[in-house]
Design an enzyme around this catalytic site. Structure first.
Site, PDB file in Angstrom:
ATOM      1  N   CYS A 169     119.451  41.582  -3.880  1.00 30.98           N
ATOM      2  CA  CYS A 169     120.402  42.317  -3.037  1.00 30.98           C
ATOM      3  C   CYS A 169     121.326  43.232  -3.824  1.00 30.98           C
ATOM      4  CB  CYS A 169     121.228  41.349  -2.211  1.00 30.98           C
ATOM      5  SG  CYS A 169     120.207  40.138  -1.393  1.00 30.98           S
ATOM      6  N   HIS A 184     127.421  44.136   0.172  1.00 29.61           N
ATOM      7  CA  HIS A 184     126.121  43.625   0.602  1.00 29.61           C
ATOM      8  C   HIS A 184     126.319  42.870   1.917  1.00 29.61           C
ATOM      9  CE1 HIS A 184     122.369  41.713   0.945  1.00 29.61           C
ATOM     10  NE2 HIS A 184     122.765  40.528   0.508  1.00 29.61           N
ATOM     11  N   ASN A 222     120.652  40.535   6.945  1.00 29.30           N
ATOM     12  CA  ASN A 222     120.656  40.753   5.505  1.00 29.30           C
ATOM     13  C   ASN A 222     119.352  41.447   5.117  1.00 29.30           C
ATOM     14  OD1 ASN A 222     120.387  40.495   2.734  1.00 29.30           O
ATOM     15  ND2 ASN A 222     121.097  38.377   2.650  1.00 29.30           N
TER      16      ASN A 222
HETATM   17  N1  ACO Z   1     120.958  26.981  13.529  1.00 27.06           N
HETATM   18  C1  ACO Z   1     121.590  25.816  13.768  1.00 27.06           C
HETATM   19  N2  ACO Z   1     121.977  24.982  12.783  1.00 27.06           N
HETATM   20  C2  ACO Z   1     121.707  25.348  11.518  1.00 27.06           C
HETATM   21  C3  ACO Z   1     121.042  26.557  11.203  1.00 27.06           C
HETATM   22  C4  ACO Z   1     120.666  27.381  12.273  1.00 27.06           C
HETATM   23  N3  ACO Z   1     120.036  28.553  12.099  1.00 27.06           N
HETATM   24  N4  ACO Z   1     120.930  26.635   9.871  1.00 27.06           N
HETATM   25  C5  ACO Z   1     121.509  25.553   9.355  1.00 27.06           C
HETATM   26  N5  ACO Z   1     121.966  24.748  10.342  1.00 27.06           N
HETATM   27  C6  ACO Z   1     122.642  23.476  10.229  1.00 27.06           C
HETATM   28  C7  ACO Z   1     122.372  22.781   8.923  1.00 27.06           C
HETATM   29  O1  ACO Z   1     121.151  22.089   8.970  1.00 27.06           O
HETATM   30  C8  ACO Z   1     123.558  21.852   8.825  1.00 27.06           C
HETATM   31  O2  ACO Z   1     123.322  20.710   9.616  1.00 27.06           O
HETATM   32  P1  ACO Z   1     123.749  19.248   9.082  1.00 27.06           P
HETATM   33  O3  ACO Z   1     125.240  19.336   8.935  1.00 27.06           O
HETATM   34  O4  ACO Z   1     123.273  18.394  10.182  1.00 27.06           O
HETATM   35  O5  ACO Z   1     123.030  19.079   7.781  1.00 27.06           O
HETATM   36  C9  ACO Z   1     124.686  22.651   9.465  1.00 27.06           C
HETATM   37  O6  ACO Z   1     124.040  23.663  10.249  1.00 27.06           O
HETATM   38  C10 ACO Z   1     125.641  23.293   8.501  1.00 27.06           C
HETATM   39  O7  ACO Z   1     124.873  23.940   7.487  1.00 27.06           O
HETATM   40  P2  ACO Z   1     125.561  24.653   6.260  1.00 27.06           P
HETATM   41  O8  ACO Z   1     124.506  25.085   5.314  1.00 27.06           O
HETATM   42  O9  ACO Z   1     126.684  23.825   5.766  1.00 27.06           O
HETATM   43  O10 ACO Z   1     126.155  25.925   6.999  1.00 27.06           O
HETATM   44  P3  ACO Z   1     127.049  27.045   6.402  1.00 27.06           P
HETATM   45  O11 ACO Z   1     128.276  27.173   7.177  1.00 27.06           O
HETATM   46  O12 ACO Z   1     127.121  26.958   4.917  1.00 27.06           O
HETATM   47  O13 ACO Z   1     126.179  28.345   6.751  1.00 27.06           O
HETATM   48  C11 ACO Z   1     124.662  29.876   5.749  1.00 27.06           C
HETATM   49  C12 ACO Z   1     124.884  28.472   6.249  1.00 27.06           C
HETATM   50  C13 ACO Z   1     124.871  30.835   6.899  1.00 27.06           C
HETATM   51  C14 ACO Z   1     123.259  29.999   5.197  1.00 27.06           C
HETATM   52  C15 ACO Z   1     125.708  30.174   4.651  1.00 27.06           C
HETATM   53  O14 ACO Z   1     125.703  29.161   3.701  1.00 27.06           O
HETATM   54  C16 ACO Z   1     125.450  31.476   3.971  1.00 27.06           C
HETATM   55  O15 ACO Z   1     125.546  32.545   4.543  1.00 27.06           O
HETATM   56  N6  ACO Z   1     125.144  31.456   2.662  1.00 27.06           N
HETATM   57  C17 ACO Z   1     124.876  32.640   1.917  1.00 27.06           C
HETATM   58  C18 ACO Z   1     123.481  33.061   2.177  1.00 27.06           C
HETATM   59  C19 ACO Z   1     123.170  34.393   1.598  1.00 27.06           C
HETATM   60  O16 ACO Z   1     123.991  35.267   1.563  1.00 27.06           O
HETATM   61  N7  ACO Z   1     121.939  34.547   1.176  1.00 27.06           N
HETATM   62  C20 ACO Z   1     121.391  35.751   0.785  1.00 27.06           C
HETATM   63  C21 ACO Z   1     121.693  36.144  -0.587  1.00 27.06           C
HETATM   64  S1  ACO Z   1     121.014  37.660  -0.830  1.00 27.06           S
HETATM   65  C22 ACO Z   1     119.465  37.709  -1.560  1.00 27.06           C
HETATM   66  O17 ACO Z   1     119.370  37.878  -2.740  1.00 27.06           O
HETATM   67  C23 ACO Z   1     118.211  37.638  -0.741  1.00 27.06           C
END
Ligand code: ACO
Length: 326
Positions: free
Chosen positions: A113, A253, A283
Site C-alpha cells: 500500500c 492510504h 482498501n
Molecule cells: N464481520 C463481523 N465480524 C467480524 C468481521 C466481519 N467482517 N471480521 C472480524 N470480525 C469479528 C472477529 O472475528 C472478532 O470476533 P471475536 O471477538 O469473536 O473474536 C471481532 O469481530 C473483533 O475483531 P477485531 O479483529 O478485534 O476487530 P477490529 O476492531 O480490530 O477490526 C479490522 C478489524 C477492521 C481488520 C482492523 O483491525 C483493521 O482495519 N486493521 C488494519 C487492516 C489494514 O489496514 N490492512 C491493510 C493493510 S494494507 C496492505 O498492505 C494490503
C-alpha cells in the site's frame, strides 16, 4: 533539474460494485459491523476478463490526457502493485504495450500500500538526476483476485482500482518537496500471501488449504498503521522544512477510517483535512492514495501553491510519505 512534480493524473475503477449487503448474504458479517469498524460501504471488483494491467492502462491514458502528452513522450513506466497479472513478465510492460509507451523502460515495484509513494520517490529522484524526463507512476491492484471470499476478516476490506501520475520537471520550489520512505521487514508475518511464490509454490495442497490467499493479522496492522502514518508524515514534513499547519490536505492510504482518525489526532491535524473515499472503494492498496488525490483534483480541491502530504503504510511492512507543493 531542480524540481520534479506531478504534471497530470488519471484514475480508474472497474464498474462492478460490491456492497456490504452483498457480503452479508454470503458471510457471517453485517453492513453495520463493516461500516462501524472500517468506514467502508462498497468497493469495486474487476470483471472476469479484467486484470491489474487493464485498470492501470485506463488510468494511464487519462493521466496522459490530463498532462497533455502522448504515450511516446513517456520514457519510464513504474507500476506499483502487489497483484501483478503474472509472476513472470512485469505488469508495467503489459501496460506499456496496451497504451503504446514504446520509448519507455518499464518495471514493477512491490511495496504494497506504500507503493504509490515509493514510486513517486523513485521518479522524482530519476528526474532530478537528469536521467529521465517523463515518468508514468501507476498504482494498480486487483485485490479481489487474491482475497479469500470465505474469510470475513479480510475479504470485506479490499477493492480494485488504479491511479496514474505523469511526473516530470516543474517550476523550481514546486512539486515533490520531500519524501521519506522506510521499511520494517522484521514484522514479516503480519500481512502476506503465504503460497503461490517461490517459497511455497501453488501446489494442489496449498490451494486446497486456501494458502494462496492473502492472510492478515488485522490488529497488528492497525497498531503499526497508527504509528507509521503520523511518523512518516512528520519526517517528510521535516525534510521539506514544513509544519503540520502548512498542510492544505493529507491523502492517507485508505485502509480504515479509524486509522485515519487516530493519525489525525496524533498529528494534531483536523480530521477534515484528510481526504477520505474508502467508503466507496475500500482498501485498494497501491492504488488508494492516487485514487484519493485524483478524485480530489477532479473536484478542484487542490490548487496551485497548496502543500499536501501523501502518506501510506502496508505489507512488508512498508511506509512512507511525500510532501508536495502543487
Ligand atoms: N464481520 C463481523 N465480524 C467480524 C468481521 C466481519 N467482517 N471480521 C472480524 N470480525 C469479528 C472477529 O472475528 C472478532 O470476533 P471475536 O471477538 O469473536 O473474536 C471481532 O469481530 C473483533 O475483531 P477485531 O479483529 O478485534 O476487530 P477490529 O476492531 O480490530 O477490526 C479490522 C478489524 C477492521 C481488520 C482492523 O483491525 C483493521 O482495519 N486493521 C488494519 C487492516 C489494514 O489496514 N490492512 C491493510 C493493510 S494494507 C496492505 O498492505 C494490503
Amino acid at each position: 533539474v531542480k524540481s520534479a512534480g506531478i504534471l497530470g493524473m488519471g484514475i480508474y475503477v472497474p464498474e462492478k460494485i460490491m456492497t456490504n449487503l452483498d457480503f452479508e448474504k454470503e458471510l457471517d458479517t453485517s453492513d453495520e459491523w463493516i461500516k462501524s469498524r472500517t468506514g467502508i460501504e462498497e468497493r469495486r471488483f474487476v470483471a472476469d476478463d479484467q486484470a491489474t494491467s487493464d485498470l492501470a492502462s485506463e488510468a494511464s491514458k487519462k493521466a496522459l490526457e490530463s498532462a497533455g502528452m502522448k504515450p511516446e513522450d513517456i520514457d519510464m513506466v513504474i507500476l506499483a502493485t502487489c497483484t501483478p497479472d503474472y509472476l513472470i513478465q512485469n505488469t508495467a510492460c503489459i501496460v506499456q504495450k496496451k497504451i503504446g509507451a514504446v520509448n519507455a523502460a518499464a518495471f514493477d515495484i512491490q511495496a504494497a500500500c506504500s507503493g504509490f509513494v515509493y514510486g513517486l520517490t523513485i521518479a522524482s529522484g530519476m528526474i532530478k538526476a537528469g536521467m529521465y524526463k517523463k515518468i508514468l507512476v501507476i498504482g494498480a491492484e486487483a485485490l479481489s483476485r487474491v482475497v479469500d471470499m470465505q474469510d470475513r476478516n479480510t475479504c470485506i476490506l479490499f477493492g480494485d482500482g488504479a491511479a496514474a501520475a505523469v511526473v516530470g520537471e516543474v517550476e523550481e520550489g514546486y512539486g515533490i518537496l520531500s519524501s521519506y520512505i522506510k521499511s520494517e521487514g522484521e514484522d514479516d508475518e503480519i500481512l502476506r500471501m503465504p503460497a503461490g511464490g517461490t517459497k511455497r509454490p501453488a501446489t494442489i495442497e496449498e490451494v486446497e488449504n486456501r494458502e494462496t490467499f492473502l492472510k492478515m493479522k488485522g490488529q497488528d496492522v492497525f497498531k503499526f498503521a497508527v504509528q507509521a502514518l503520523p511518523k512518516a508524515t512528520r519526517e517528510a514534513l521535516k525534510l521539506a522544512g514544513k509544519e503540520t499547519t502548512d498542510l492544505h490536505m493529507v491523502f492517507p492510504h485508505q485502509a480504515n477510517k479509524r486509522i485515519i482518525e487516530s493519525a489525525a489526532k496524533r498529528l494534531k491535524i483536523p480530521v477534515d483535512k484528510f481526504y477520505i473515499n474508502l467508503n466507496k472503494f475500500g482498501n485498494t492498496s497501491a492504488a488508494s492514495i492516487g485514487l484519493a488525490l485524483g478524485e480530489a483534483l477532479e473536484k478542484g480541491l487542490v490548487k496551485k501553491g497548496d502543500v499536501i502530504a501523501l502518506t501510506g503504510f502496508g505489507a512488508g511492512l512498508t511506509y512512507g510519505s511525500a510532501v508536495i507543493k502543487w
